[in-house]
Scaffold this motif. Structure first.
Motif, PDB file in Angstrom:
ATOM      1  N   ASP A 235     -26.020  13.122  24.364  1.00 24.70           N
ATOM      2  CA  ASP A 235     -25.517  11.873  24.926  1.00 24.70           C
ATOM      3  C   ASP A 235     -24.012  11.721  24.766  1.00 24.70           C
ATOM      4  O   ASP A 235     -23.479  10.634  24.835  1.00 24.70           O
ATOM      5  N   LYS A 236     -23.322  12.852  24.585  1.00 28.99           N
ATOM      6  CA  LYS A 236     -21.866  12.822  24.456  1.00 28.99           C
ATOM      7  C   LYS A 236     -21.231  13.889  25.331  1.00 28.99           C
ATOM      8  O   LYS A 236     -21.767  14.981  25.488  1.00 28.99           O
TER       9      LYS A 236
ATOM     10  N   GLN B  75     -25.452  20.982  16.168  1.00 26.11           N
ATOM     11  CA  GLN B  75     -25.546  19.954  17.189  1.00 26.11           C
ATOM     12  C   GLN B  75     -26.841  19.177  17.022  1.00 26.11           C
ATOM     13  O   GLN B  75     -27.883  19.758  16.742  1.00 26.11           O
TER      14      GLN B  75
ATOM     15  N   ASN C   6     -25.073   9.641  14.752  1.00 25.57           N
ATOM     16  CA  ASN C   6     -25.688   8.988  15.901  1.00 25.57           C
ATOM     17  C   ASN C   6     -27.184   9.245  15.980  1.00 25.57           C
ATOM     18  O   ASN C   6     -27.881   8.630  16.774  1.00 25.57           O
TER      19      ASN C   6
ATOM     20  N   SER D  69     -25.780  14.494  13.419  1.00 24.78           N
ATOM     21  CA  SER D  69     -24.669  13.550  13.450  1.00 24.78           C
ATOM     22  C   SER D  69     -25.166  12.168  13.067  1.00 24.78           C
ATOM     23  O   SER D  69     -26.359  11.881  13.078  1.00 24.78           O
TER      24      SER D  69
ATOM     25  N   THR E 231     -23.330  15.151  29.289  1.00 24.98           N
ATOM     26  CA  THR E 231     -24.530  14.485  28.792  1.00 24.98           C
ATOM     27  C   THR E 231     -25.763  14.828  29.618  1.00 24.98           C
ATOM     28  O   THR E 231     -25.669  15.360  30.730  1.00 24.98           O
TER      29      THR E 231
ATOM     30  N   ARG F 236     -31.331  15.168  20.304  1.00 25.73           N
ATOM     31  CA  ARG F 236     -31.460  13.747  20.557  1.00 25.73           C
ATOM     32  C   ARG F 236     -32.745  13.430  21.299  1.00 25.73           C
ATOM     33  O   ARG F 236     -33.037  14.035  22.314  1.00 25.73           O
TER      34      ARG F 236
ATOM     35  N   GLY G  22     -18.076  16.501  25.804  1.00 28.33           N
ATOM     36  CA  GLY G  22     -17.237  17.253  24.880  1.00 28.33           C
ATOM     37  C   GLY G  22     -16.300  18.178  25.623  1.00 28.33           C
ATOM     38  O   GLY G  22     -16.589  18.621  26.740  1.00 28.33           O
TER      39      GLY G  22
END
Length: 358
Positions: free
Chosen positions: A232-233, A29, A99, A97, A242, A32, A235
């Motif tokens: 920020d996603k 993961q 992103n 990722s 988030t 971020r 799931g």
């Protein structure tokens, strides 16, 4: 009120869904970084300061599940403290990722990423992967609907890691991210029978963490969140919300009225009404247990408040931020209406009145 009710209903669905989802293995993961424009402070990183002698006394830390959601954040925080970090996971490699292409991930080059299947590898392979750490932090967890797999993934795999770490006789701290006791209390009446393997595995891992330090409970820390949010996603598998949404829910459910309701309600309803913890807070609590003074270990951190306190995280402000955003936007609408809309409407009315007099 309807909006608030909808948010709480969605949150309850996520909490219940968390315990009912299909099997998964921890996946890499991204970590971020929050942009300066982000309103929620719950997921911003707050590094605690540790005495240099404490850090030097715990120079080598092995993180089990270090490529996962919580584990990767633990690795990042440890690197920031100048610790030699080894990650052990089935994949062995950290993959961000797309992103996160603009984020600074230079910390990843300072981690030793080792691959080992803790259930199938032989002892020598596991020992080589884990090394001789001063502290071990396990963030490894598996969920699913096969009781045997649940017990093996949460119990046997973690026990193999703790037993290996203890062999060097350098191990001073054992930290394990377990599960909230209030979730455990749901197993008899609220959850399917196969979850017994999950909880049995967690209990095994907790016992093995204690065995790894020769039964000295002052050297063990169990971190027990109810639900962990971040990133920020959203799931579904695994369930995740988030940072902004989670921070909103954390502050909301930290209010006295929700604490009262959680205290008097049963089972999964109680769990759904407990404030969640940010991934930064859970990771920070693990790091504090490894690097902090003697008071930082030898305890069980139950729930959001205790985890935040140990990690040095401030209270979540997602709800406050949302209210301020609404006030700001409302003010902008009022100003726009006064400066742009009303003058044009009045001008149009005056134009119509003049035309009617001709």
């Amino acid at each position: 009120m309807k909006l608030l009710a909808s948010i709480l209903t969605a949150w309850a669905s996520v909490q219940v869904g968390m315990t009912m989802t299909v099997a998964f293995q921890p996946q890499p993961q991204p970590i971020r970084k929050r942009s300066s424009s982000s309103s929620s402070s719950s997921s911003q990183l707050h590094l605690k300061t540790y005495d240099a002698s404490a850090v030097s006394g715990c120079k080598q830390v092995t993180v089990i599940g270090g490529t996962g959601f919580v584990g990767s954040k633990v690795c990042e925080l440890l690197v920031a403290q100048g610790v030699d970090v080894t990650s052990v996971s089935k994949s062995g490699s950290y993959k961000s990722s797309v992103n996160d292409s603009s984020d600074d991930e230079s910390w990843t080059s300072k981690v030793t990423w080792n691959a080992a299947d803790l259930l199938t590898a032989d002892e020598s392979t596991i020992d080589a992967a884990i090394g001789s750490p001063n502290a071990i932090i396990s963030c490894l967890g598996v969920i699913g609907n096969d009781s045997t797999i649940l017990k093996q993934g949460n119990g046997d795999a973690n026990c193999a890691a703790f037993a290996s770490a203890a062999k060097s006789n350098k191990l001073n701290r054992a930290i394990y991210v377990s599960v909230s006791s209030e979730v455990v209390a749901c197993q008899d009446s609220w959850l399917p029978e196969f979850f017994k393997g999950y909880f049995d595995g967690k209990a095994m891992a907790e016992a093995c963490a204690l065995d790894a330090v020769d039964g000295d409970s002052t050297k063990v820390c169990l971190v027990k969140p109810s639900f962990i949010y971040g990133g920020d996603k959203f799931g579904l598998i695994p369930p995740r919300v988030t940072s902004d949404y989670g921070s909103f829910i954390e502050e909301l459910l930290s209010l006295g009225v929700f604490n009262f309701l959680a205290d008097i309600t049963p089972g999964l309803i109680k769990v759904a009404l407990r404030a969640p913890s940010s991934v930064e807070a859970v990771a920070g609590a693990c790091v504090d247990a490894a690097l902090g003074d003697s008071d930082s270990s030898g305890k069980t951190l139950e729930g959001c408040v205790e985890i935040n306190e140990a990690s040095g995280q401030p209270p979540a402000t997602g709800l406050t931020d949302a209210v301020e955003w609404v006030k700001e936007k409302t003010g902008e609408v009022v100003e726009f209406t006064k400066e742009e809309v009303i003058p044009k409407v009045l001008a149009k009315v005056e134009e119509i009145q003049k035309a009617s007099k001709k």
